[in-house]
Design an enzyme around this catalytic site. Structure first.
Site, PDB file in Angstrom:
ATOM      1  N   ASP A   1      38.406  33.959  47.099  1.00  0.00           N
ATOM      2  CA  ASP A   1      36.991  34.239  46.830  1.00  0.00           C
ATOM      3  C   ASP A   1      36.211  34.490  48.127  1.00  0.00           C
ATOM      4  O   ASP A   1      35.020  34.154  48.228  1.00  0.00           O
ATOM      5  CB  ASP A   1      36.349  33.078  46.044  1.00  0.00           C
ATOM      6  CG  ASP A   1      37.039  32.856  44.697  1.00  0.00           C
ATOM      7  OD1 ASP A   1      37.480  33.831  44.083  1.00  0.00           O
ATOM      8  OD2 ASP A   1      37.122  31.691  44.272  1.00  0.00           O
TER       9      ASP A   1
ATOM     10  N   HIS B   1      33.292  36.492  40.168  1.00  0.00           N
ATOM     11  CA  HIS B   1      33.421  35.047  40.333  1.00  0.00           C
ATOM     12  C   HIS B   1      32.131  34.388  39.850  1.00  0.00           C
ATOM     13  O   HIS B   1      31.033  34.838  40.200  1.00  0.00           O
ATOM     14  CB  HIS B   1      33.666  34.710  41.808  1.00  0.00           C
ATOM     15  CG  HIS B   1      33.855  33.251  42.047  1.00  0.00           C
ATOM     16  ND1 HIS B   1      35.017  32.600  41.707  1.00  0.00           N
ATOM     17  CD2 HIS B   1      33.021  32.319  42.563  1.00  0.00           C
ATOM     18  CE1 HIS B   1      34.886  31.314  41.994  1.00  0.00           C
ATOM     19  NE2 HIS B   1      33.692  31.119  42.529  1.00  0.00           N
TER      20      HIS B   1
ATOM     21  N   ASN C   1      36.718  41.502  42.297  1.00  0.00           N
ATOM     22  CA  ASN C   1      36.803  40.344  41.408  1.00  0.00           C
ATOM     23  C   ASN C   1      35.394  39.922  41.031  1.00  0.00           C
ATOM     24  O   ASN C   1      34.451  40.119  41.790  1.00  0.00           O
ATOM     25  CB  ASN C   1      37.504  39.182  42.124  1.00  0.00           C
ATOM     26  CG  ASN C   1      37.637  37.956  41.230  1.00  0.00           C
ATOM     27  OD1 ASN C   1      37.949  38.066  40.039  1.00  0.00           O
ATOM     28  ND2 ASN C   1      37.413  36.785  41.793  1.00  0.00           N
TER      29      ASN C   1
HETATM   30  C1  GRF Z   1      34.473  34.701  33.964  1.00  0.00           C
HETATM   31  O1  GRF Z   1      33.551  33.656  34.016  1.00  0.00           O
HETATM   32  C2  GRF Z   1      34.790  35.185  35.350  1.00  0.00           C
HETATM   33  O2  GRF Z   1      33.720  35.104  36.225  1.00  0.00           O
HETATM   34  C3  GRF Z   1      35.875  34.234  35.792  1.00  0.00           C
HETATM   35  O3  GRF Z   1      36.639  33.986  34.634  1.00  0.00           O
HETATM   36  C4  GRF Z   1      35.836  34.194  33.472  1.00  0.00           C
HETATM   37  C5  GRF Z   1      36.535  35.228  32.652  1.00  0.00           C
HETATM   38  O4  GRF Z   1      35.948  35.439  31.407  1.00  0.00           O
HETATM   39  N1  GRF Z   1      36.614  34.799  36.896  1.00  0.00           N
HETATM   40  P1  GRF Z   1      36.421  36.669  30.540  1.00  0.00           P
HETATM   41  O5  GRF Z   1      37.932  36.554  30.352  1.00  0.00           O
HETATM   42  O6  GRF Z   1      36.039  37.920  31.237  1.00  0.00           O
HETATM   43  O7  GRF Z   1      35.705  36.512  29.226  1.00  0.00           O
END
Ligand code: GRF
Length: 187
Positions: A144, A108, A106
């Site tokens: 997380d 984050h 993931n």
């Molecule tokens: C990103 O900031 C990611 O870190 C978080 O959600 C957001 C997703 O953005 N988990 P995207 O859909 O990849 O543009």
């Protein structure tokens, strides 16, 4: 020569990280399916328009266990060996995580272990942090909480808003995620 690792990307929204992962497919990994819990996610339209196989199903109506069983079946059908969460806004059940243990990553938007969960940028600004950033981590049953595989830092600027900081962090995400995914699938 080894074959690229087969990766499923899970999204819920715009999918900018999915797009950057797609742009960096190559010897290390290939995307075999983009799956979304939101059939109207803009990222899904992008995936379709760009020829990526897709799977869309909302848990609403079917319930979480049936939803996750269908998702799991679709990912296995696509041949996925890894799952990359990219703005996937739903918590995976412990059962699902156990089935894919060590194979879900993931991204984050904080320097974990700081600011797990939501509103990470507003929390970093409120705390007066000089540095913010993003983390790619293994997904475990703890939100997380899995092993951090890589991080990137960005400065927090005077008068930053959560939106301005989010945009700066997002750029760092786009550089970090493909690099760390490549590393973890080949380690
Ligand atoms: C990103 O900031 C990611 O870190 C978080 O959600 C957001 C997703 O953005 N988990 P995207 O859909 O990849 O543009």
């Amino acid at each position: 020569m080894t074959t690229p690792a087969k990766v499923a990307v899970l999204i819920s929204g715009r999918g900018s990280n999915m797009q950057t992962l797609a742009a960096h497919q190559g010897d290390a990994y290939e995307i075999v399916v983009v799956a979304s819990d939101k059939p109207t996610a803009p990222g899904l339209s992008w995936a379709i328009a760009n020829g990526l196989p897709t799977f869309a199903l909302s848990p609403k109506g079917v319930g979480k266990p049936a939803y996750e069983a269908s998702l799991d079946a679709a990912l296995r059908e696509a041949g996925a060996e890894w799952i990359a969460l990219a703005g996937y806004m739903r918590l995976l059940s412990d059962d699902f995580v156990a089935k894919w243990r060590g194979r879900i990553v993931n991204i984050h938007p904080s320097l974990l272990p700081k600011y797990k969960g939501l509103e990470t940028h507003a929390r970093a600004i409120a705390a007066g942090d000089a540095v913010a950033g993003c983390s790619v981590h293994l997904v475990t049953e703890e939100l997380d909480g899995g092993e951090v595989l890589g991080q990137a830092e960005v400065p927090v600027l005077p008068d930053d808003t959560p939106e301005a900081l989010a945009a700066r962090v997002l750029e760092a995400e786009h550089a970090l995620y493909p690099r760390v995914l490549r590393e973890v699938v080949t380690r």
